[in-house]
Design a protein around this motif. Structure first.
Motif, PDB file in Angstrom:
ATOM      1  N   ASP A 119       0.817  -1.217   0.000  1.00 14.04           N
ATOM      2  CA  ASP A 119       0.000   0.000   0.000  1.00 14.04           C
ATOM      3  C   ASP A 119       0.852   1.269   0.000  1.00 14.04           C
ATOM      4  OD1 ASP A 119       0.928  -0.096   2.617  1.00 14.04           O
ATOM      5  OD2 ASP A 119      -1.060  -0.282   3.526  1.00 14.04           O
ATOM      6  N   ALA A 120       2.163   1.123   0.259  1.00 13.92           N
ATOM      7  CA  ALA A 120       3.100   2.243   0.169  1.00 13.92           C
ATOM      8  C   ALA A 120       4.497   1.668   0.049  1.00 13.92           C
ATOM      9  CB  ALA A 120       3.004   3.141   1.409  1.00 13.92           C
ATOM     10  N   PHE A 121       5.400   2.427  -0.554  1.00 10.11           N
ATOM     11  CA  PHE A 121       6.780   1.990  -0.654  1.00 10.11           C
ATOM     12  C   PHE A 121       7.619   2.653   0.436  1.00 10.11           C
ATOM     13  CE2 PHE A 121       5.645   1.389  -5.245  1.00 10.11           C
ATOM     14  CZ  PHE A 121       5.815  -0.002  -5.258  1.00 10.11           C
ATOM     15  N   PRO A 122       8.428   1.869   1.169  1.00  8.84           N
ATOM     16  CA  PRO A 122       9.344   2.488   2.128  1.00  8.84           C
ATOM     17  C   PRO A 122      10.330   3.395   1.392  1.00  8.84           C
ATOM     18  CG  PRO A 122       9.895   0.175   1.782  1.00  8.84           C
ATOM     19  CD  PRO A 122       8.593   0.418   1.096  1.00  8.84           C
ATOM     20  N   GLN A 123      10.674   4.518   2.008  1.00  6.36           N
ATOM     21  CA  GLN A 123      11.545   5.489   1.356  1.00  6.36           C
ATOM     22  C   GLN A 123      12.971   5.390   1.904  1.00  6.36           C
ATOM     23  OE1 GLN A 123      10.414   7.563  -1.385  1.00  6.36           O
ATOM     24  NE2 GLN A 123       9.044   5.803  -1.109  1.00  6.36           N
ATOM     25  N   VAL A 124      13.933   5.395   0.994  1.00  4.24           N
ATOM     26  CA  VAL A 124      15.343   5.249   1.336  1.00  4.24           C
ATOM     27  C   VAL A 124      16.024   6.600   1.120  1.00  4.24           C
ATOM     28  CG1 VAL A 124      17.473   3.992   0.846  1.00  4.24           C
ATOM     29  CG2 VAL A 124      15.249   2.845   0.558  1.00  4.24           C
ATOM     30  N   ASP A 125      16.572   7.172   2.193  1.00  7.25           N
ATOM     31  CA  ASP A 125      17.206   8.487   2.075  1.00  7.25           C
ATOM     32  C   ASP A 125      18.676   8.361   1.692  1.00  7.25           C
ATOM     33  OD1 ASP A 125      18.566   7.741   4.417  1.00  7.25           O
ATOM     34  OD2 ASP A 125      17.301   8.962   5.724  1.00  7.25           O
ATOM     35  N   ALA A 126      19.328   9.501   1.491  1.00  2.00           N
ATOM     36  CA  ALA A 126      20.713   9.526   1.004  1.00  2.00           C
ATOM     37  C   ALA A 126      21.660   8.828   1.973  1.00  2.00           C
ATOM     38  CB  ALA A 126      21.153  10.967   0.765  1.00  2.00           C
ATOM     39  N   ALA A 127      21.454   9.033   3.269  1.00  2.00           N
ATOM     40  CA  ALA A 127      22.340   8.414   4.256  1.00  2.00           C
ATOM     41  C   ALA A 127      22.215   6.892   4.221  1.00  2.00           C
ATOM     42  CB  ALA A 127      22.010   8.944   5.649  1.00  2.00           C
ATOM     43  N   THR A 128      20.978   6.410   4.048  1.00  3.29           N
ATOM     44  CA  THR A 128      20.769   4.965   3.965  1.00  3.29           C
ATOM     45  C   THR A 128      21.374   4.394   2.691  1.00  3.29           C
ATOM     46  OG1 THR A 128      18.724   5.168   5.248  1.00  3.29           O
ATOM     47  CG2 THR A 128      19.029   3.141   4.000  1.00  3.29           C
ATOM     48  N   LEU A 129      21.190   5.093   1.582  1.00  6.56           N
ATOM     49  CA  LEU A 129      21.810   4.662   0.332  1.00  6.56           C
ATOM     50  C   LEU A 129      23.319   4.529   0.483  1.00  6.56           C
ATOM     51  CD1 LEU A 129      19.876   6.733  -2.361  1.00  6.56           C
ATOM     52  CD2 LEU A 129      19.970   4.231  -2.225  1.00  6.56           C
ATOM     53  N   GLN A 130      23.922   5.500   1.126  1.00  2.00           N
ATOM     54  CA  GLN A 130      25.367   5.474   1.312  1.00  2.00           C
ATOM     55  C   GLN A 130      25.783   4.254   2.148  1.00  2.00           C
ATOM     56  OE1 GLN A 130      27.045   8.852   3.410  1.00  2.00           O
ATOM     57  NE2 GLN A 130      28.998   8.633   2.334  1.00  2.00           N
ATOM     58  N   ARG A 131      25.003   3.966   3.176  1.00  7.81           N
ATOM     59  CA  ARG A 131      25.321   2.811   4.020  1.00  7.81           C
ATOM     60  C   ARG A 131      25.112   1.507   3.266  1.00  7.81           C
ATOM     61  NH1 ARG A 131      22.197  -0.292   7.385  1.00  7.81           N
ATOM     62  NH2 ARG A 131      20.388   1.101   7.171  1.00  7.81           N
TER      63      ARG A 131
END
Length: 460
Positions: A33-45
């Protein structure tokens, strides 16, 4: 997180309910029903994580209500323990050509990435419930063997796989039909893959039969299939980006059923920096025609040297249509009804610009496919399978594009031989297949015939 149908006819369900349901009971496909959002800090990790650790991070928000983190970690570890490369899906760089190798699983095809996980997930959920499952699926080549290898020998599961007689490669056929476990049932239908897919949907929509025989799905109509494939988009990006969230990547995806490229779309919706998704098809070009025109219209299914894409009705297309129609189930129902009655649908003109903003598409001919295998081998010594060659050809002129390698070239020896005068060295998993004992029923491409076969088999 809950899961909803593209057609809006069911109450939201949990992840485990979605997995066991396969196709929604209203005939639609299930989506979060929604997509979890991945921020820049998480992408980097995430960019520096090994594949298995990344898989847990990507999948946990989708499954966390039904599986503990420890359970998910154990599932992931078990699912990818048998892959022959330590990176599971390594990225190979050949000058400007980047190849994401997805064929290091037990059947040497990308479907293993999802179906090893799904098979273990089914086993866990059935142990919890004490239930049984009868898997019904259709394959254009690789899904069948990957699904069979994912559940062979399991006590609580029987699997019935339909493949189009004479329309898969000899090795693809033998990978399925030489698995003689008592719970494995191969059926060659006298028709096309689209006939098989139609039969599967018809039997899943026969709700009394579905419930009485506990039908489960392994085709990419099952959301867990898509979810597992999302992981390698994040993994590939991490190998080339250095964790820089501003670094956008283009992916070229050979696809017939829209599942693999839809996984890339999901990654984009989560926040992966994707520049473009190149949709690569062979002569069976319903998807590329849609991207160019906004018209989705079936045609004749042509046999080609890239048989896993010999498809004219792409089951996962409905999932993308749901988002293109602003998550409006009524519009999806209207368009799918039009597809059912007229054999085609057309999206509003203003939506075509949205398609073009993300997707680029190409239909690659047989000769272009052979030429690409030849050219890549001559220039780099690397052997492409014909499906991957379609993706590489479609990405010409786009430096740095990541091309998804969907199968080992040894699975398509005749096409490779025609292109470069030699076959690829087969991995251990493919050696000796043609000499093994095989078992397969040949049946008409008719839902009633398949239904009766399943009843008789399961009664015995």
């Amino acid at each position: 997180m809950r899961y909803v149908s593209t057609r809006g006819g069911i109450e939201p369900v949990t992840f485990s309910q979605a997995v066991m349901m396969g196709l929604a009971t209203d005939g639609g496909l299930l989506l979060p029903d929604a997509f979890p959002q991945v921020d820049a800090a998480t992408l980097q990790r995430w960019a520096g994580l090994p594949f298995k650790a990344l898989a847990v991070e990507v999948m946990y928000p989708f499954v966390g209500e039904d599986l503990s983190r420890d359970e998910l970690e154990a599932l992931v570890e078990r699912s990818y323990a048998g892959f022959t490369h330590p990176e599971v899906t390594p990225l190979v760089e050949l000058g400007e050509l980047r190849i994401l190798e997805l064929f290091h699983g037990p059947t040497a095809a990308f479907k293993d990435v999802a179906l090893q996980f799904l098979g273990n997930l089914f086993e866990l959920l059935l142990e919890r419930s004490g239930g049984r499952l009868n898997i019904l699926g259709a394959t254009s080549g690789d899904t069948g063997s990957a699904a069979i290898y994912g559940v062979r020998g399991q006590e609580r599961i029987d699997i019935f796989i339909l493949h189009p007689q004479g329309r898969v490669s000899p090795i693809q056929e033998r990978q399925m039909t030489t698995v003689l476990d008592a719970n494995v049932h191969n059926i060659a239908i006298t028709g096309t893959f689209d006939d098989g897919q139609r039969i599967v949907k018809e039997l899943f929509n026969d709700l009394p039969f579905k419930q009485a025989y506990s039908l489960g799905a392994v085709n990419s109509i099952n959301w867990a299939r898509i979810l597992a494939q999302v992981v390698y988009y994040f993994y590939a990006w991490g190998r080339v980006s250095g964790g820089d969230a501003a670094h956008k990547v283009t992916f070229s995806v050979p696809t017939g059923n829209f599942g693999d490229i839809f996984a890339g779309y999901v990654a984009l919706r989560m926040g992966l920096p994707v520049e473009r998704l190149i949709l690569a098809t062979n002569r069976n070009d319903i998807l590329s025609r849609f991207v160019h025109s906004g018209v989705y219209e079936t045609g004749e299914v042509y046999p080609t040297i890239s048989p896993s894409m010999d498809i004219q009705i792409s089951s996962n297309f409905e999932r993308y249509l749901y988002y293109l129609m602003d998550q409006d189930p009524a519009k999806v129902r209207e368009l799918m009804a039009q597809m059912g009655s007229e054999g085609k649908l057309e999206v509003p003109a203003e939506k075509l610009a949205e398609v073009h903003a993300l997707f680029q598409a190409a239909a690659v001919s047989e000769e272009e496919t052979r030429q690409q295998i030849r050219e890549t081998y001559t220039e780099t010594g690397y052997i492409l399978d014909p499906h991957t060659a379609v993706g590489v050809h479609a990405a010409k002129g786009i430096p740095g594009a990541i091309c998804l390698a969907t199968a080992h070239p040894a699975k398509f020896g005749a096409a490779v031989q025609e292109a470069i005068g030699m076959e690829a060295e087969p991995p251990v998993s493919l050696q000796g297949l043609m000499e093994k004992e095989a078992r397969c029923a040949v049946l008409a491409a008719d839902a009633a015939v398949i239904r009766e076969f399943m009843k008789i088999t399961l009664a015995g």
